[in-house]
Write an enzyme that holds these catalytic residues in place. Structure first.
Site, short mmCIF file in Angstrom:
data_model
loop_
_atom_site.label_atom_id
_atom_site.label_comp_id
_atom_site.label_asym_id
_atom_site.label_seq_id
_atom_site.Cartn_x
_atom_site.Cartn_y
_atom_site.Cartn_z
N LYS A 78 0.84 -1.19 0.00
CA LYS A 78 0.00 0.00 0.00
C LYS A 78 0.88 1.25 0.00
CE LYS A 78 -4.06 1.51 2.62
NZ LYS A 78 -4.87 1.24 3.82
N ARG A 113 -17.04 4.30 12.13
CA ARG A 113 -17.56 5.64 11.88
C ARG A 113 -19.03 5.60 11.46
NH1 ARG A 113 -12.52 6.86 8.20
NH2 ARG A 113 -13.15 4.76 7.73
N SER A 156 -8.28 9.23 7.14
CA SER A 156 -6.92 9.60 6.74
C SER A 156 -6.88 9.94 5.26
CB SER A 156 -5.96 8.43 7.00
OG SER A 156 -5.89 8.16 8.37
O1 PNS Z 1 -6.44 1.55 9.19
P1 PNS Z 1 -6.75 0.41 8.28
O2 PNS Z 1 -5.98 0.54 6.99
O3 PNS Z 1 -8.23 0.24 8.05
O4 PNS Z 1 -6.24 -0.90 9.04
C1 PNS Z 1 -6.34 -2.17 8.44
C2 PNS Z 1 -5.67 -3.26 9.29
C3 PNS Z 1 -4.25 -2.89 9.66
C4 PNS Z 1 -6.46 -3.50 10.54
C5 PNS Z 1 -5.67 -4.54 8.40
O5 PNS Z 1 -5.15 -4.24 7.15
C6 PNS Z 1 -4.87 -5.70 9.01
O6 PNS Z 1 -5.30 -6.32 9.94
N1 PNS Z 1 -3.67 -5.98 8.41
C7 PNS Z 1 -2.77 -7.02 8.85
C8 PNS Z 1 -2.82 -8.25 7.90
C9 PNS Z 1 -3.97 -9.18 8.28
O7 PNS Z 1 -4.03 -9.73 9.36
N2 PNS Z 1 -4.92 -9.32 7.34
C10 PNS Z 1 -6.11 -10.14 7.54
C11 PNS Z 1 -7.22 -9.37 8.25
S1 PNS Z 1 -8.67 -10.33 8.40
#
Ligand code: PNS
Length: 154
Positions: free
Chosen positions: A40, A89, A126
């Site tokens: 990302k 939210r 963000s």
């Molecule tokens: O602030 P965000 O971008 O909505 O956060 C997303 C986040 C970090 C919670 C999600 O991308 C995440 O958990 N990433 C780690 C990889 C992972 O475990 N993916 C499977 C989630 S079910």
């Protein structure tokens, strides 16, 4: 009870800080997990995001910030948290968050607790903050001062 609030925090907004502060009053310990996501594109490096959060939350004694790479549930397990907390939210957040909560529960038996955003921050994200700031719009009320400064330092 120790909980984990994960996210990209690119950048941290007043909405994020509100959720973290409210959780720090409800739970014994709050771990904020800043995800390292190489796929990302981000405005700030993970280290700068962690640094900004540390500055903002310097006086919150039961809040700790760490970065993590890989699966959220592995990070949660390694840090011995009892649950994951996500701010919601609006209903538009719900489908995706609900799916992630069920997946994390399926992967490692982790509970997810949802906390509603305060109404004044319900529309803050963000990505919108980044877009508005890039066009010279005023985001001073949407992000902490140190974040605003870094966004406009470049
Ligand atoms: O602030 P965000 O971008 O909505 O956060 C997303 C986040 C970090 C919670 C999600 O991308 C995440 O958990 N990433 C780690 C990889 C992972 O475990 N993916 C499977 C989630 S079910």
């Amino acid at each position: 009870m120790k909980v984990l609030i994960p996210g990209s925090f690119d950048p941290p907004t007043n909405g994020h800080i509100d959720v973290i502060n409210r959780c720090s009053k409800v739970f014994d310990e709050v771990l904020v997990g800043v995800v390292v996501n190489p796929s990302k594109e981000s405005l700030f490096t993970t280290e700068i995001r962690e640094e900004m959060l540390n500055e903002i939350l310097a006086n919150s004694n039961n809040v700790q910030i760490k970065t993590f790479e890989g699966l959220l549930v592995d990070f949660a397990k390694a840090n011995k948290v009892q649950a994951i907390v996500k701010g919601l939210r609006a209903m538009t957040d719900f489908d995706y968050e609900f799916q992630m909560a069920q997946m994390n529960s399926n992967l490692a038996d982790f509970e997810t607790i949802f906390i509603p955003a305060s109404p004044e921050y319900g529309y803050v994200s963000s990505s919108m903050v980044k877009e508005i700031n890039s066009y010279g719009g005023d985001v001073t009320k949407l992000v902490p001062q140190n974040v605003f400064k870094r966004m406009n330092d470049v």
